[in-house]
Design a protein around this motif. Structure first.
Motif, PDB file in Angstrom:
ATOM      1  N   ARG A   1       0.857  -1.081  -0.184  1.00  0.00           N
ATOM      2  CA  ARG A   1       0.047   0.000  -0.021  1.00  0.00           C
ATOM      3  C   ARG A   1       0.825   1.271  -0.232  1.00  0.00           C
ATOM      4  NH1 ARG A   1      -3.392  -3.270   3.202  1.00  0.00           N
ATOM      5  NH2 ARG A   1      -2.211  -2.628   5.145  1.00  0.00           N
ATOM      6  N   ALA A   2       2.138   1.209   0.439  1.00  0.00           N
ATOM      7  CA  ALA A   2       2.842   2.251   0.338  1.00  0.00           C
ATOM      8  C   ALA A   2       3.165   2.799  -1.209  1.00  0.00           C
ATOM      9  CB  ALA A   2       4.216   2.028   1.078  1.00  0.00           C
ATOM     10  N   TYR A   3       3.215   1.761  -2.017  1.00  0.00           N
ATOM     11  CA  TYR A   3       3.323   1.928  -3.609  1.00  0.00           C
ATOM     12  C   TYR A   3       1.896   2.358  -4.146  1.00  0.00           C
ATOM     13  CZ  TYR A   3       8.244   0.515  -3.428  1.00  0.00           C
ATOM     14  OH  TYR A   3       9.403   0.713  -3.101  1.00  0.00           O
ATOM     15  N   GLU A   4       0.816   1.445  -3.787  1.00  0.00           N
ATOM     16  CA  GLU A   4      -0.431   1.673  -4.306  1.00  0.00           C
ATOM     17  C   GLU A   4      -1.387   1.708  -3.291  1.00  0.00           C
ATOM     18  OE1 GLU A   4      -1.331   2.308  -7.386  1.00  0.00           O
ATOM     19  OE2 GLU A   4       0.460   1.667  -8.733  1.00  0.00           O
ATOM     20  N   PRO A   5      -1.620   2.866  -2.655  1.00  0.00           N
ATOM     21  CA  PRO A   5      -2.477   2.873  -1.601  1.00  0.00           C
ATOM     22  C   PRO A   5      -4.000   2.262  -1.567  1.00  0.00           C
ATOM     23  CG  PRO A   5      -1.401   5.149  -2.189  1.00  0.00           C
ATOM     24  CD  PRO A   5      -1.190   4.228  -3.204  1.00  0.00           C
ATOM     25  N   HIS A   6      -4.623   1.832  -2.768  1.00  0.00           N
ATOM     26  CA  HIS A   6      -5.822   1.406  -2.975  1.00  0.00           C
ATOM     27  C   HIS A   6      -5.946  -0.119  -3.273  1.00  0.00           C
ATOM     28  CE1 HIS A   6      -7.769   5.323  -2.846  1.00  0.00           C
ATOM     29  NE2 HIS A   6      -6.587   5.817  -3.665  1.00  0.00           N
ATOM     30  N   VAL A   7      -4.602  -0.701  -3.279  1.00  0.00           N
ATOM     31  CA  VAL A   7      -4.487  -2.137  -3.602  1.00  0.00           C
ATOM     32  C   VAL A   7      -4.840  -2.877  -2.525  1.00  0.00           C
ATOM     33  CG1 VAL A   7      -1.921  -2.525  -2.769  1.00  0.00           C
ATOM     34  CG2 VAL A   7      -3.100  -3.848  -5.043  1.00  0.00           C
ATOM     35  N   ALA A   8      -5.515  -4.276  -2.682  1.00  0.00           N
ATOM     36  CA  ALA A   8      -5.574  -5.217  -1.779  1.00  0.00           C
ATOM     37  C   ALA A   8      -4.656  -6.296  -1.973  1.00  0.00           C
ATOM     38  CB  ALA A   8      -7.084  -5.884  -1.842  1.00  0.00           C
ATOM     39  N   ALA A   9      -3.731  -6.548  -1.096  1.00  0.00           N
ATOM     40  CA  ALA A   9      -2.741  -7.611  -1.170  1.00  0.00           C
ATOM     41  C   ALA A   9      -2.348  -7.923   0.379  1.00  0.00           C
ATOM     42  CB  ALA A   9      -1.527  -6.949  -1.779  1.00  0.00           C
ATOM     43  N   VAL A  10      -2.119  -9.280   0.339  1.00  0.00           N
ATOM     44  CA  VAL A  10      -1.763 -10.066   1.398  1.00  0.00           C
ATOM     45  C   VAL A  10       0.038 -10.087   1.433  1.00  0.00           C
ATOM     46  CG1 VAL A  10      -3.483 -11.158   2.012  1.00  0.00           C
ATOM     47  CG2 VAL A  10      -1.892 -12.189   0.635  1.00  0.00           C
ATOM     48  N   GLY A  11       0.376  -9.998   0.329  1.00  0.00           N
ATOM     49  CA  GLY A  11       1.878  -9.820  -0.202  1.00  0.00           C
ATOM     50  C   GLY A  11       2.083  -9.210  -1.433  1.00  0.00           C
ATOM     51  N   ALA A  12       3.205  -9.114  -1.950  1.00  0.00           N
ATOM     52  CA  ALA A  12       3.622  -8.426  -3.284  1.00  0.00           C
ATOM     53  C   ALA A  12       4.867  -8.547  -3.471  1.00  0.00           C
ATOM     54  CB  ALA A  12       2.936  -7.016  -3.549  1.00  0.00           C
ATOM     55  N   LEU A  13       5.268  -8.419  -4.738  1.00  0.00           N
ATOM     56  CA  LEU A  13       6.747  -8.157  -5.276  1.00  0.00           C
ATOM     57  C   LEU A  13       6.473  -6.775  -5.758  1.00  0.00           C
ATOM     58  CD1 LEU A  13       8.025 -11.438  -7.118  1.00  0.00           C
ATOM     59  CD2 LEU A  13       8.621 -10.691  -4.801  1.00  0.00           C
ATOM     60  N   ARG A  14       7.582  -5.927  -5.751  1.00  0.00           N
ATOM     61  CA  ARG A  14       7.826  -4.777  -6.363  1.00  0.00           C
ATOM     62  C   ARG A  14       9.109  -5.000  -7.298  1.00  0.00           C
ATOM     63  NH1 ARG A  14       5.895   0.331  -7.847  1.00  0.00           N
ATOM     64  NH2 ARG A  14       7.549   1.706  -8.086  1.00  0.00           N
ATOM     65  N   ILE A  15       8.651  -4.977  -8.669  1.00  0.00           N
ATOM     66  CA  ILE A  15       9.571  -5.126  -9.705  1.00  0.00           C
ATOM     67  C   ILE A  15      10.144  -3.728 -10.010  1.00  0.00           C
ATOM     68  CG2 ILE A  15      10.091  -5.989 -11.857  1.00  0.00           C
ATOM     69  CD1 ILE A  15       9.437  -7.946  -9.819  1.00  0.00           C
ATOM     70  N   GLU A  16      11.303  -3.281  -9.767  1.00  0.00           N
ATOM     71  CA  GLU A  16      11.726  -1.699  -9.746  1.00  0.00           C
ATOM     72  C   GLU A  16      12.008  -1.410 -11.171  1.00  0.00           C
ATOM     73  OE1 GLU A  16      11.487   0.303  -7.628  1.00  0.00           O
ATOM     74  OE2 GLU A  16      11.472  -1.152  -5.581  1.00  0.00           O
ATOM     75  N   SER A  17      12.451  -2.277 -11.978  1.00  0.00           N
ATOM     76  CA  SER A  17      12.905  -1.816 -13.379  1.00  0.00           C
ATOM     77  C   SER A  17      11.797  -1.937 -14.513  1.00  0.00           C
ATOM     78  CB  SER A  17      14.093  -2.641 -13.902  1.00  0.00           C
ATOM     79  OG  SER A  17      13.813  -3.972 -13.766  1.00  0.00           O
TER      80      SER A  17
END
Length: 404
Positions: free
Chosen positions: A124-140
């Protein structure tokens, strides 16, 4: 000694091959049946510069996507084509998706893809409206207008004396000693090497040229919506679901485009024409040939539930919106308006296997690109280099045909 290379297809792969071959000092002819470049797959996708977390380590997709991510950004910067490094969030919306997310971590690490593992708060720090229990942030991961890339590639080929033709549909390909003869409805071209980058029609062109391809192209339509302007703030960058590991599709996702709009999609339904952008687009001969192909029948019989779910999502805006709401619960069907669809050229083998890598096959004085769906646009400059090596056009002449 210069080789005359005839390229069929004016999408991004064909034009990248033309640019590479002309830069190496070869004579180039490009034949595109449409009146402009990038009309089909290239001009109707999400415009993403992929990073490569999905692909099997060691595959062409994995190696060429990783390199293509860098070379596409470098090319765009050098040529003044706008692009943005947005990053991407791959969001697991339930605990049962976490094992597949862990597999994407392993593939990312193996493929040299920079990533961060996030919990729900981190996502949620990247996407405040997302519903996620976990995620990968792919930077490139980034975004770009691939049609603009194609226009610049065509300009570079023309500046080097390349022979570029739109509205030039190929009607025959004939082998000759030392090369090929390619005919359109109003002209004939004799060359040393044929490179088939015809996308949705690539298997047909291969058969026209005398090759028996190992797979058949089946068209899958990907339908898109856009978020209405006042709801675009629900998505900051790119939000993807955890994909089904048994299918080569990435699932319905949300993508911010270069113009600031937010695309939602695509789904994946079998099209009833190679260029079937709506349910109304039907070419009976194509549909019968594709839908009665043993490989399609075998694949479809194993994925009946998935296929029916995709059809329901295609026919119902409510179902489509519900798929997006799994990622961003605030999205409602009132937030969506229709956007242009695309059609993916997906190769299927006779045994029903969906080809999950780039597929390039050769015959004397011929190279045929028979499976180049996503991430082919990202990897296009690297696919072009790979083809030039296969054909013996690169200075190291690592593989391929003898120079004429």
């Amino acid at each position: 000694m210069s080789t005359h290379v005839i390229i069929i297809g004016g999408g991004i792969v064909g034009l990248a091959v033309a640019e590479r071959a002309s830069r190496l000092g070869n004579q180039v002819t490009v034949l595109e049946k449409e009146p402009d470049w990038a009309v089909h797959q290239t001009g109707r996708n999400s415009g993403v510069i992929h990073a490569g977390p999905y692909y099997k380590p060691g595959s062409l997709k994995a190696s060429l996507c990783a390199a293509g991510n860098r070379s596409m950004k470098a090319f765009a910067t050098e040529q003044g084509i706008p692009w943005l490094n947005t990053g991407k969030l791959i969001a697991a919306t339930s605990e049962r998706e976490l094992p597949a997310l862990r597999e994407l971590e392993r593939r990312s690490e193996a493929n040299g893809v920079p990533f961060r593992v996030l919990d729900a708060d981190g996502a949620r720090a990247y996407e405040p409206h997302v519903a996620a229990v976990g995620a990968l942030r792919i930077e490139s991961t980034g975004i770009i207008d691939y049609a603009a890339v194609c226009r610049r590639l065509a300009e570079l080929v023309a500046e080097r004396g390349g022979d570029l033709h739109t509205s030039a549909e190929v009607v025959s390909v004939t082998s000759r000693p030392g090369g090929v003869v390619v005919a359109t409805s109003d002209a004939e071209y004799s060359g040393d090497l044929l490179v088939n980058c015809a996308g949705l029609l690539s298997d047909k062109v291969a058969r026209m040229a005398g090759l028996v391809p190992s797979a058949r192209i089946i068209p899958f339509r990907g339908e898109y919506y856009e978020l209405v302007p006042e709801r675009r703030d629900l998505v900051q960058g790119l939000i993807y679901p955890v994909p089904d590991p048994g299918l080569p599709f990435l699932g319905v996702h949300l993508t911010r485009m270069m113009d600031g709009s937010v695309h939602a999609g695509p789904n994946a339904v079998t099209a009833l024409a190679r260029e079937g952008y709506t349910w109304r687009d039907i070419r009976l001969s194509e549909a019968l040939g594709d839908l009665t192909y043993p490989g399609f029948l075998r694949m479809a019989s194993k994925n009946i539930a998935v296929g029916m779910a995709e059809i329901r999502r295609s026919l119902s805006k409510d179902v489509f919106a519900a798929s997006l709401a799994r990622l961003v619960p605030a999205i409602d069907k009132a937030d969506l308006v229709r956007a242009d669809a695309g059609v993916r050229a997906q190769a299927i083998r006779r045994d029903g296997t969906l080809v999950d890598d780039f597929l390039i096959e050769q015959a004397p004085h011929q190279v045929h690109v028979l499976n180049a769906p996503s991430p082919a646009a990202t990897a296009s400059l690297e696919i072009a280099a790979h083809i030039c090596r296969l054909a013996g056009l690169e200075p190291d002449n690592r593989a391929g045909f003898p120079r004429p």
